[in-house]
Design an enzyme around this catalytic site. Structure first.
Site, PDB file in Angstrom:
ATOM      1  N   CYS A 140      33.273  -7.612  -8.325  1.00 46.30           N
ATOM      2  CA  CYS A 140      33.474  -6.153  -7.831  1.00 46.30           C
ATOM      3  C   CYS A 140      32.579  -5.193  -8.195  1.00 46.30           C
ATOM      4  O   CYS A 140      31.283  -5.180  -8.132  1.00 46.30           O
ATOM      5  CB  CYS A 140      35.054  -5.719  -7.988  1.00 46.30           C
ATOM      6  SG  CYS A 140      35.582  -4.367  -7.441  1.00 46.30           S
ATOM      7  N   HIS A 187      38.091 -10.268  -5.572  1.00 44.91           N
ATOM      8  CA  HIS A 187      38.623 -10.709  -6.801  1.00 44.91           C
ATOM      9  C   HIS A 187      39.189 -12.136  -7.066  1.00 44.91           C
ATOM     10  O   HIS A 187      40.318 -12.261  -6.666  1.00 44.91           O
ATOM     11  CB  HIS A 187      39.512  -9.969  -7.490  1.00 44.91           C
ATOM     12  CG  HIS A 187      39.131  -8.435  -7.837  1.00 44.91           C
ATOM     13  ND1 HIS A 187      38.714  -8.254  -8.856  1.00 44.91           N
ATOM     14  CD2 HIS A 187      38.916  -7.278  -6.757  1.00 44.91           C
ATOM     15  CE1 HIS A 187      38.380  -6.768  -8.670  1.00 44.91           C
ATOM     16  NE2 HIS A 187      38.361  -6.378  -7.729  1.00 44.91           N
ATOM     17  N   GLU A 196      39.960 -13.946  -9.507  1.00 45.20           N
ATOM     18  CA  GLU A 196      40.830 -13.996 -10.619  1.00 45.20           C
ATOM     19  C   GLU A 196      42.002 -13.679 -10.220  1.00 45.20           C
ATOM     20  O   GLU A 196      43.198 -13.809 -10.981  1.00 45.20           O
ATOM     21  CB  GLU A 196      40.047 -13.297 -11.956  1.00 45.20           C
ATOM     22  CG  GLU A 196      40.430 -11.754 -11.782  1.00 45.20           C
ATOM     23  CD  GLU A 196      39.416 -10.867 -11.086  1.00 45.20           C
ATOM     24  OE1 GLU A 196      38.718 -11.548 -10.284  1.00 45.20           O
ATOM     25  OE2 GLU A 196      39.387  -9.692 -11.167  1.00 45.20           O
TER      26      GLU A 196
END
Lengths: 231, 722
Positions: free
Chosen positions: A86, A203, A205
């Site tokens: 990002c 993302h 994660e």
């Protein structure tokens, strides 16, 4: 795997990615402050999401000039794996480690939602644990994720197979409707020519356990762990 | 006859929003005429916004205590024990007037302000919510306000990296001239690391940190305490400008310093800025304060003491430190690129003394001003009871369902919450769109459930029932995910309290709210009051918003609204629908805003809620939705849409009241086998109704008439007035 996460003023996914790295590799990453000029010995450098320097001037523009980035650029050129997520992707383009730029989303709004991505190449050190052309579901959360590159650059990165992730629909097709932000060729993530630097808007994660809505982000960190632990 | 300081006059006093009586009282407290700076300080401290002068009398009647409550109202935010040495800290606050004048910055700074209230107390903010009210969907100003407010909330919350996980939005013509923006922040702290604002140590340094002070937002608190008229646009300069990047740095720097033991007391600079923060710290500590205004970090040259004391520049905090720890604190704030200045000292004088260029420019007694601010028992009239309304039957249940799911109040809010980062921090385990948002307690297997609720149309028809219903709805939303309700924060939004009917709405709503909080064991731990929400004499609907927080003991047992399995039986828990007064059905399908609000039986509410929660905790139920706006059939449609599974109705009821009535204390659950549930309901003396079966991709009536889920979805998704 020795991982480090760079913390810029305004980073806000630094803890999230540190939690993911530790959950998957069993080893907490080193958090590195942007004003430092030295990096420890690392196998993986992560530039996390967030609003470094408030996105003032241009997203990632000021972070790209911070003291630690000189060292990150050196390590990247030496072949160390670098993952920009990002805002981290924006920093990588501003720092010249990846081609192209991230512009304001097509509809001008911030967008936070799960999107479908097609893994374009599962031979990369970032994607070994995915299957070729596998469709995965990963969230995006950005205001400026509209990937742009001039025609020559675009032709080059496509030709060299540097596009690692593309926004697709349920059938795995990169349709205009499946494109959340107007990115050229539905590009969601690219690697550099050497394949050791990845920038991506989604993302991974945020998708590492069922409680958060899915595990499609895990294989990326597992791939890195397996490749980098062998070093 | 009043006497005036040479710098002031009757006109200047009036411009400061002080009544002649209030000015007399100020002169009496001072023992002389206040100068302009002192008058400005009286003005903001005694504004409705800061003093709660019209509502204080009634707020005192609310239940605020319980074994779970660590800190009730009176501090920056409420603090509630969640076990394991941790506390949840939360509050809701309005930013209505600024948001109407400048929607982006008004909403953004509303988020910034409530975040500071929470991290001031030592908590890391973990979730934001918001309750928004706008005018009619087709009013020319509505779309501009919706767009600006949503972008402002997102712009601030996304940047600071706190997920915006929930909220509610209503549209009604009564808000055409006054939108409502109520922002709530929820944070987590260790119970032995909670910070308070009382500056009780004499001789210690007063430290200013954060952004520099500029000329923005001067008299914001006073503006928020008057009605709007056609000149309100001119008040734009009183709106502050937010900088979420600085706020993010301020959060990290404050939490880093809070991890040491250097801080004695801390207070954010919110409404009325340096004036109210320093006053509150000294007042609560029973001390005095000397401020050297030359030391305040300033954004521009030529600022006056008056401007410095009244500026509402954002992202600033005031704290007292243990002597000798200034260097340690300064190093932390400088690392984060923030201003740090010792601006004063705590004294034992009981006075606020303001120095400027070597001279004393203001000298006021603290206690009389801060504590003895006006308190009014304003005349109040009850709202007359509404006559029963004759609300027609439905001629076509499914056509009415389509109308309802696409209506402005019931359609999907996806366009809104997709502009909010609702996943950052990696603990959002129930995203927006369900009954309550759930955020996991970081590193634990338990979660915080949160909801904001109010049905203003009920409050207009019957303020007492409406006030109680807002609490009951919060209780239901928490129970429906399996969480034990802990406590609430409230945001009382009303019109001009000098009008007896409006004051009567406030009195009634507080009465209903208090009864419900007591019956449902949800004490009020923090809150905010916003009055004078009127434009050219048109008041908003009475809107007493409840922000509720509960604890989900085991996140693996959390329920959601989405249908999960084909073949599940959908069961309604609670009594059959019978009440169409003030329903969305009456309004959207028959253009009737009429009838009494649904009645609230708090005992029944507690009984049914406890029953449902127990079944979720035991693992019998993983699919649950409370029945609220729109009634039973709308609840069923929402469950079908969320799970992308159709359902066939088995109940042959046909009355509009059954399907669209908004009777309270009801839920729908879905489970593979209803028999054990029926057994338990019988034991508990709770009524059940088998309503439907999950199957297919349509919503299908027993008659065979059906509507495809895909059609319902496009209607639901396209309805939002964006």
């Amino acid at each position: 795997m020795k991982a480090g996460v760079i913390v810029f003023p305004g980073s806000n996914c630094d803890r999230d990615v540190a939690v993911a790295l530790e959950a998957i590799s069993g080893q907490a990453p080193t958090m590195v402050w942007h004003a430092d000029s030295q990096l420890p010995d690392l196998d993986l450098i992560v530039l996390p999401g967030g609003f470094s320097y408030g996105d003032y001037l241009r997203c990632g523009a000021m972070s790209a000039k911070s003291p630690i980035m000189r060292e990150v650029i050196n390590r990247a050129n030496e072949g160390v794996a670098v993952l920009g997520i990002c805002n981290g992707f924006q920093v990588l383009t501003e720092a010249g480690l990846l081609p192209g730029a991230l512009m304001r989303n097509r509809d001008l709004n911030f967008i936070c939602r799960d999107v479908l991505l097609r893994v374009e190449d599962c031979a990369s050190r970032f994607t070994l644990n995915y299957e070729d052309e596998q469709t995965i579901r990963i969230p995006i959360a950005h205001h400026d994720g509209n990937y742009f590159a001039d025609a020559d650059t675009l032709a080059r990165i496509e030709g060299e197979g540097q596009v690692l992730f593309r926004y697709v629909d349920e059938d795995g097709q990169p349709t205009p409707k499946a494109n959340p932000n107007g990115s050229l060729n539905n590009i969601a993530g690219i690697v550099n020519e050497n394949g050791n630097v990845l920038g991506m808007m989604p993302h991974p994660e945020r998708m590492i356990e069922d409680a958060l809505g899915g595990c499609d982000g895990r294989p990326m960190f597992e791939s890195l762990m397996e490749t980098l632990s062998e070093r | 006859m009043s006497n005036y300081h040479p710098e002031t006059s009757a006109e200047i006093v009036a411009e400061h929003g002080l009544s002649p009586d209030e000015y007399e009282k100020a002169v009496e407290i001072m023992g002389r005429a206040p100068n302009l700076l002192e008058l400005g300080i009286f003005s903001v401290m005694w504004s409705e916004h800061c003093s709660y002068k019209s509502s204080k009398l009634w707020l005192k009647t609310l239940p605020t205590e319980g074994p779970q409550v660590i800190q009730g109202p009176g501090e920056n935010a409420g603090v509630v024990d969640i076990g394991d040495g941790q506390a949840v800290i939360f509050k809701i606050e309005s930013h209505n007037h600024p948001s109407f004048i400048e929607p982006y910055q008004g909403a953004a700074t509303g988020v910034g302000g409530i975040l500071r209230d929470v991290f001031t107390m030592g908590a890391r903010p973990v979730a934001n919510l918001n309750a928004l009210r706008f005018g009619a969907p087709d009013h020319p100003r509505t779309k501009h306000l919706v767009k600006g407010v949503v972008a402002g909330i997102g712009g601030y919350g996304n940047c600071v990296g706190v997920p915006t996980v929930g909220g509610e939005i209503n549209f009604h013509p009564a808000y055409n001239g006054n939108c409502l923006v109520n922002a709530m922040t929820v944070g987590l702290a260790d119970t032995d690391k909670i910070f308070y604002s009382a500056a009780s140590d004499i001789g210690v340094p007063v430290v200013y940190v954060g952004s520099k002070t500029g000329r923005d937002g001067i008299h914001g608190a006073t503006m928020a305490s008057t009605e709007f008229d056609e000149d309100s646009e001119e008040k734009r300069p009183t709106v502050q400008v937010g900088d979420p990047f600085t706020e993010k740095l301020l959060i990290e720097a404050c939490l880093e310093l809070m991890a040491t033991d250097a801080i004695l007391a801390i207070q954010d600079m919110g409404a009325a800025g340096l004036t109210s923060s320093s006053f509150e710290m000294a007042s609560k500590g029973g001390t005095g304060v000397v401020l050297d205004l030359d030391k305040v970090p300033m954004r521009e040259d030529g600022m006056t003491p008056y401007e410095l004391m009244l500026s509402e520049s954002q992202e600033r905090m005031l704290m007292t430190l243990k002597p000798g720890r200034e260097g340690q604190a300064q190093a932390i704030f400088e690392k984060w690129g923030l201003d740090f200045a010792v601006v004063g000292t705590i004294t034992d004088t009981g006075r606020m003394q303001l120095k400027w260029q070597g001279e004393t420019v203001g000298d006021l007694p603290i206690d009389p001003l801060a504590l003895a601010s006006p308190e009014y028992d304003r005349p109040h009239e009850p709202t007359p009871a509404q006559d029963a309304a004759n609300i027609p039957e439905s001629r076509d249940l499914l056509a009415d369902l389509m109308t309802l799911v696409g209506s402005a109040d019931l359609c999907s809010r996806r366009w809104v919450w997709e502009q909010y980062d609702h996943m950052v921090m990696g603990d959002t385990i129930q995203r927006p769109g369900g009954d309550a948002a759930v955020v996991r307690v970081h590193g634990k297997n338990k979660g915080l459930a949160m909801s904001v609720d109010c049905s203003p149309r009920y409050c207009l028809a019957d303020p007492k029932a409406g006030g109680a219903q807002a609490v009951a709805e919060g209780f239901r939303n928490l129970s429906a995910v399996g969480a034990k309700p802990l406590a609430v924060t409230n945001n009382l939004n009303f019109g001009n309290p000098e009008k007896p009917l409006i004051m009567g709405q406030l009195v009634g709503a507080v009465e209903g709210m208090g009864a419900a909080c007591k019956a449902l064991d949800m004490p009020v731990v923090s809150g905010n009051v916003s009055l004078y929400n009127e434009t050219e004499g048109q008041a908003i609907l009475p809107t007493p918003v409840i922000g509720s927080v509960g604890l989900l003991a085991d996140i693996d047992r959390m329920a959601t609204v989405a249908l999960k399995r084909d073949g599940d039986t959908l069961v309604m828990i609670g009594d059959a629908g019978s009440h169409l007064g003030q329903s969305i059905y009456a309004r959207e399908c028959h253009a009737l805003e009429a009838g009494p609000a649904p009645s609230i039986d708090l005992e029944q509410e507690a009984k049914v809620g406890d029953f449902v929660r127990a079944l979720i905790e035991e693992g019998m139920i993983d699919t649950c939705h409370d029945i609220s706006d729109g009634g039973l059939l709308v609840a069923l449609a929402e469950m079908a849409l969320a799970g992308d599974k159709g359902l066939s109705l088995v109940s042959t009821e046909t009355s509009a009241a059954f399907w669209y009535g908004e009777d309270q204390a009801r839920y729908v659950v879905a489970l593979p086998d209803a028999a054990p549930l029926q057994e338990r309901a019988k034991q508990a003396d709770i009524r059940l109704n088998i309503i439907a079966k999950a199957e297919g991709s349509d919503i299908c009536l027993p008659s065979g008439q059906k509507v495809a889920l895909s059609d319902l979805r496009s209607q639901h998704e396209d309805g939002f007035p964006k």
